[in-house]
Design a protein around this motif. Sequence first.
Motif, PDB file in Angstrom:
ATOM      1  N   UNK A  27       0.705  -1.079  -0.051  1.00  0.00           N
ATOM      2  CA  UNK A  27       0.048   0.054   0.022  1.00  0.00           C
ATOM      3  C   UNK A  27       0.962   1.170  -0.011  1.00  0.00           C
ATOM      4  N   UNK A  56      -4.012  10.624   7.357  1.00  0.00           N
ATOM      5  CA  UNK A  56      -4.792   9.860   6.370  1.00  0.00           C
ATOM      6  C   UNK A  56      -3.956   8.396   6.554  1.00  0.00           C
ATOM      7  N   UNK A  60      -5.272   4.961   8.030  1.00  0.00           N
ATOM      8  CA  UNK A  60      -5.445   3.605   7.157  1.00  0.00           C
ATOM      9  C   UNK A  60      -4.520   2.605   7.309  1.00  0.00           C
ATOM     10  N   UNK A  63      -6.275   0.818  10.256  1.00  0.00           N
ATOM     11  CA  UNK A  63      -7.311   0.089   9.765  1.00  0.00           C
ATOM     12  C   UNK A  63      -6.989  -1.211   9.112  1.00  0.00           C
ATOM     13  N   UNK A  64      -6.159  -1.113   8.204  1.00  0.00           N
ATOM     14  CA  UNK A  64      -5.545  -2.058   7.225  1.00  0.00           C
ATOM     15  C   UNK A  64      -4.923  -3.275   8.193  1.00  0.00           C
ATOM     16  N   UNK A  66      -5.555  -4.000  11.358  1.00  0.00           N
ATOM     17  CA  UNK A  66      -6.672  -4.523  11.996  1.00  0.00           C
ATOM     18  C   UNK A  66      -7.404  -5.561  11.145  1.00  0.00           C
ATOM     19  N   UNK A  67      -7.355  -5.291   9.813  1.00  0.00           N
ATOM     20  CA  UNK A  67      -8.389  -6.412   8.908  1.00  0.00           C
ATOM     21  C   UNK A  67      -7.579  -7.576   9.089  1.00  0.00           C
ATOM     22  N   UNK A  68      -6.293  -7.684   9.091  1.00  0.00           N
ATOM     23  CA  UNK A  68      -5.667  -8.972   9.099  1.00  0.00           C
ATOM     24  C   UNK A  68      -6.011  -9.805  10.173  1.00  0.00           C
ATOM     25  N   UNK A  69      -6.589 -11.219   9.880  1.00  0.00           N
ATOM     26  CA  UNK A  69      -6.969 -11.896  10.939  1.00  0.00           C
ATOM     27  C   UNK A  69      -6.127 -12.189  12.106  1.00  0.00           C
ATOM     28  N   UNK A  71      -4.093 -10.370  13.335  1.00  0.00           N
ATOM     29  CA  UNK A  71      -3.703  -9.236  14.106  1.00  0.00           C
ATOM     30  C   UNK A  71      -4.931  -9.014  15.434  1.00  0.00           C
ATOM     31  N   UNK A  72      -4.122  -9.060  16.546  1.00  0.00           N
ATOM     32  CA  UNK A  72      -5.237  -8.846  17.753  1.00  0.00           C
ATOM     33  C   UNK A  72      -5.501  -7.358  18.042  1.00  0.00           C
TER      34      UNK A  72
ATOM     35  N   UNK B 125      -8.197 -14.168   4.198  1.00  0.00           N
ATOM     36  CA  UNK B 125      -6.918 -14.976   5.129  1.00  0.00           C
ATOM     37  C   UNK B 125      -6.673 -16.265   4.355  1.00  0.00           C
ATOM     38  N   UNK B 179      -9.028 -14.716  18.184  1.00  0.00           N
ATOM     39  CA  UNK B 179      -8.877 -13.437  18.969  1.00  0.00           C
ATOM     40  C   UNK B 179      -8.957 -12.304  18.166  1.00  0.00           C
ATOM     41  N   UNK B 180      -8.249 -12.335  16.997  1.00  0.00           N
ATOM     42  CA  UNK B 180      -8.160 -11.063  16.235  1.00  0.00           C
ATOM     43  C   UNK B 180      -9.188 -10.828  15.255  1.00  0.00           C
ATOM     44  N   UNK B 181     -10.085 -11.866  15.339  1.00  0.00           N
ATOM     45  CA  UNK B 181     -11.354 -11.410  14.327  1.00  0.00           C
ATOM     46  C   UNK B 181     -12.838 -11.489  15.039  1.00  0.00           C
ATOM     47  N   UNK B 304     -12.214   0.136   7.820  1.00  0.00           N
ATOM     48  CA  UNK B 304     -11.388   0.435   6.589  1.00  0.00           C
ATOM     49  C   UNK B 304     -11.955   1.125   5.513  1.00  0.00           C
TER      50      UNK B 304
END
Lengths: 164, 540
Positions: A27, A56, A60, A63-64, A66-69, A71-72, B125, B179-181, B304
């Motif tokens: 990105x 910005x 981003x 947020x991006x 956080x979208x990764x599974x 990532x806690x 994923x 946990x992260x989802x 996002x």
Amino acid sequence: MQQYTLYILVENQAGVLSKISGLFSRRGYNIDSLAVGVTNDPKVSRITVVANGDEYVVEQIEKQLNKLIPVIKVKRLVEGEFVSRELCLIKVHSSAAKRFEIIKIAELMQAKVVDVANTTVTLEYCETVEKISTLLELLKPYGIREIVRTGTIAIEKGVSESSK
Amino acid sequence: MINGADIMVKCLEAEGVSVVFGYPGAAICPFYDSLYDSSIRHILVRQEQNAAHAANGYARASGKPGVCVATSGPGATNLITGIATAYTDSIPMVAITGQVRSDLLGRDVFQEADITGACEPFVKHSYLVSKTEDLPRVFKEAFHIASTGRPGPVLIDIPIDIQQNEIKEFVYPQTVDIIGYKPNTKGHQVQIKRAIELIKSSTRPVIVAGGGVLSSGSKLKLVEFAKKTGIPVVSTMMGIGVMPSDHELYLGMLGTHGKATANRALHEADLVIVCGARLGDRAVAAPDQMSSKSTIIHIDIDPAEIGKNVKTTIPIVGDMKNVVNKLLEEIGEYHISNAWGETLKRWKQELYRVPPTFDGFVEPRAFISKLSSMLPSKAILVADVGQNQIWCANNFKIKEGRFLTTGGMGTMGYSVPAAVGAKIARPTREVMAVCGDGSFQMNMNELGTIVQNNISVKIIIMRNTRLGMVRELQDKLYDHRHSATILDTKPDFLKIAEAYDIPCAMASSNEEAEKYAEQMLKTDGPFILVCNVYPDTPSI
Ligand SMILES: Cc1ncc(C[n+]2csc(CCOP(=O)(O)OP(=O)(O)O)c2C)c(N)n1
Ligand SMILES: [Mg+2]
């Protein structure tokens, strides 16, 4: 452009690091440093990232990530509310005549001498990025042969969400 | 004892999967061997990309994740375009690939490809399974991740030894705990209250509905909200079908290739309520302009997306269904002032024009419009990519059916395999693929799949002997220099249809096209209708 430090808690599984570093490069976000290590929970690793961009971009990135599974949690650290350190090993060129001068600088800056050889002195330094730059400036005239740095790690002051 | 391949099949059964689309090879053979004894139907496609597109069409028509399967190496890499398409368009999918033996990973052995690595940017994923014991958990998680939150593809790469190894017993987990989802589906109450205040104080509000409205199943609720409040609706390409095309509150698709009224409404609006849309560049070319003029409420399941393309006044993260329900509850008896509605009605009439026809050709926009009136109300139209897609998007008069196309990725060749998947999901519905002569040639090998499985999809080829959309771009921006956009007049599509024993016809006028369309709709089984289209016909 501003520099910011954030930490990422991730599930300790294969490929997590490539997912995260890949996201940054894909990105077009710039990373200054990235450091990883396991936390007090062996299933969780903590990644400290120092990066730069405008508001910005930072938003981003959070947020991006956080979208990764795996990532806690992602947290941007607030200036003044955290302590950061980086460890580096610096090998400086040193003739016998200059050895004493270099060791004096190390003492002044509170760096540790970890190796002395015929033509080199190696220092260990664990400090903030700013102090590391100062030391490197002071050593430059002698000739820096090699530098190894871990990347910055950071922790919030006092009791924080992640230390509760 | 039970081996990994049997476990894979049992996992699919436990997820209620009744059909998978795929293509075999050595590294996935154990799975195929187990599948042989299962009641799960396997559709053998003719190229792996189409397995993914078919799973995509299946998912969109059924609302359940689609499943596609391929072998390692080239089989897996052939899937990538299909996986990427599902990712960009937020379609729930589970892709299963065979992999070389786990002890050989990284040695570049025959047909080894790092598919989890290659797909990294295109999957929600992925898993490279390292123990047979992990299979049940991985499958459970994969289906959960693919179908919840913002839907998307999940890849499971399984080395052949993991498929062969035996473990004591199969237990499918009842729950998942990642946990992260934990997608936030509720929608923040305070934000919803603020949104209601804004709606009530606006004079020219517009709803922009995207694909999220359809995938969340909140279409009817949104229509109810629009009707109750009188707020007009425009849609993105992925959102077509949120409202019947002829509904008085519906203004059409927005964007570069959209309806003038829809764009004008967005331009003049003082409040834009964005629902399950990311407002990509094709939908709103200058998002900054939009946010400088109007207030924006953005509702999306993916945090996002909010603030990514357009500055937002009130972000609401949540499942559209929950949020729209709450909006309906909170708004009470409220209706916008009539002035705005009247203005829009006037614009809608002013801007209507009939396209000119050319002798010896089918006028595609008029034909699609006519065709809509001949179709049952729940028909599914799958549009490919190019001018044909725009003709369909703007002229298909949708009622209760679906309009499926790849608005985000724009993958040529999508329509035929996606129609196959949609038809299998909805066998009683009329399913139609409309494609260009270029896009049809990308995936026409799927006629083999259609015939072998007697899948009753109707295919309409808009034959303009051009890569029309690129040709149009060259006319506008490249001084009419038609570099590489002229297609040969070959192949003879009728002969191709004949080779597969598929009934077919070729039309060179709208009267002919209508006549053959009638015949096509009466035909039990597949049918190909070729429409000769004047090469210079514009997209809109
Ligand atoms: C796989 C792929 N390759 C290239 C493109 C670029 N592209 C977009 S539209 C188009 C022309 C499509 O031609 P055709 O299918 O004949 O449709 P028409 O525009 O003529 O209706 C092309 C080449 C694309 N979208 N997808
Ligand atoms: Mg064409």
